[in-house]
Design a protein around this motif. Structure first.
Motif, short mmCIF file in Angstrom:
data_model
loop_
_atom_site.label_atom_id
_atom_site.label_comp_id
_atom_site.label_asym_id
_atom_site.label_seq_id
_atom_site.Cartn_x
_atom_site.Cartn_y
_atom_site.Cartn_z
N THR A 31 0.84 -1.20 0.00
CA THR A 31 0.00 0.00 0.00
C THR A 31 0.88 1.25 0.00
O THR A 31 0.59 2.20 -0.73
CB THR A 31 -0.98 0.03 1.20
N ALA A 59 -5.43 -5.50 -2.57
CA ALA A 59 -6.02 -6.85 -2.53
C ALA A 59 -6.49 -7.27 -3.92
O ALA A 59 -6.30 -8.43 -4.31
CB ALA A 59 -7.17 -6.89 -1.53
N ALA A 60 -7.07 -6.35 -4.67
CA ALA A 60 -7.50 -6.66 -6.03
C ALA A 60 -6.30 -6.97 -6.92
O ALA A 60 -6.34 -7.91 -7.72
CB ALA A 60 -8.32 -5.50 -6.60
N ASN A 100 -4.90 2.02 -1.44
CA ASN A 100 -5.50 1.52 -0.22
C ASN A 100 -5.48 -0.02 -0.23
O ASN A 100 -5.15 -0.64 -1.25
CB ASN A 100 -6.92 2.07 -0.01
N LYS A 101 -5.87 -0.61 0.89
CA LYS A 101 -5.79 -2.08 1.01
C LYS A 101 -6.72 -2.80 0.04
O LYS A 101 -6.39 -3.89 -0.44
CB LYS A 101 -6.08 -2.50 2.45
N HIS A 102 -7.86 -2.21 -0.27
CA HIS A 102 -8.79 -2.85 -1.19
C HIS A 102 -8.20 -2.91 -2.61
O HIS A 102 -8.35 -3.91 -3.31
CB HIS A 102 -10.13 -2.13 -1.21
N GLN A 103 -7.55 -1.82 -3.00
CA GLN A 103 -6.92 -1.79 -4.32
C GLN A 103 -5.78 -2.80 -4.41
O GLN A 103 -5.64 -3.51 -5.41
CB GLN A 103 -6.41 -0.38 -4.63
#
Length: 98
Positions: A44, A55-56, A50-53
């Protein structure tokens, strides 16, 4: 921008993330140590995402066989295929720069 070897295509951000997992400047030492990983926080910060990006992005890399995320360790680990793929790309970048 994307870069590919003969088996897989990686985006510029995927390449940047995979490079964060490397501990050596050459393929042989990287394979010999079998220690190729990066944490969620490292990715990150390094990508500014961010963590969601992230993770994707990790999911995309996993689908391509480049690595896998271990939730217990909070680390993304490269597979041997992932090590070879990133060094194919790095070596191609070096030849292009020469």
């Amino acid at each position: 921008m994307t870069t590919s070897n003969s088996q897989v295509t990686l985006t510029e951000n995927e390449i940047a993330a995979v490079k964060m997992t490397l501990n050596y400047d050459d393929r042989e030492n990287q394979h010999g140590d079998n220690y190729s990983n990066a944490g969620m926080d490292e990715m990150t910060a390094g990508l500014g995402w961010n963590k969601h990006q992230v993770a994707a992005l990790m999911g995309s890399l996993e689908a391509k066989g480049i690595g896998f995320y271990c939730e217990e360790d909070d680390l993304f680990w490269l597979t041997p295929f992932g090590v070879d793929t990133i060094f194919d790309i790095i070596e191609a970048e070096q030849k292009q720069a020469a």
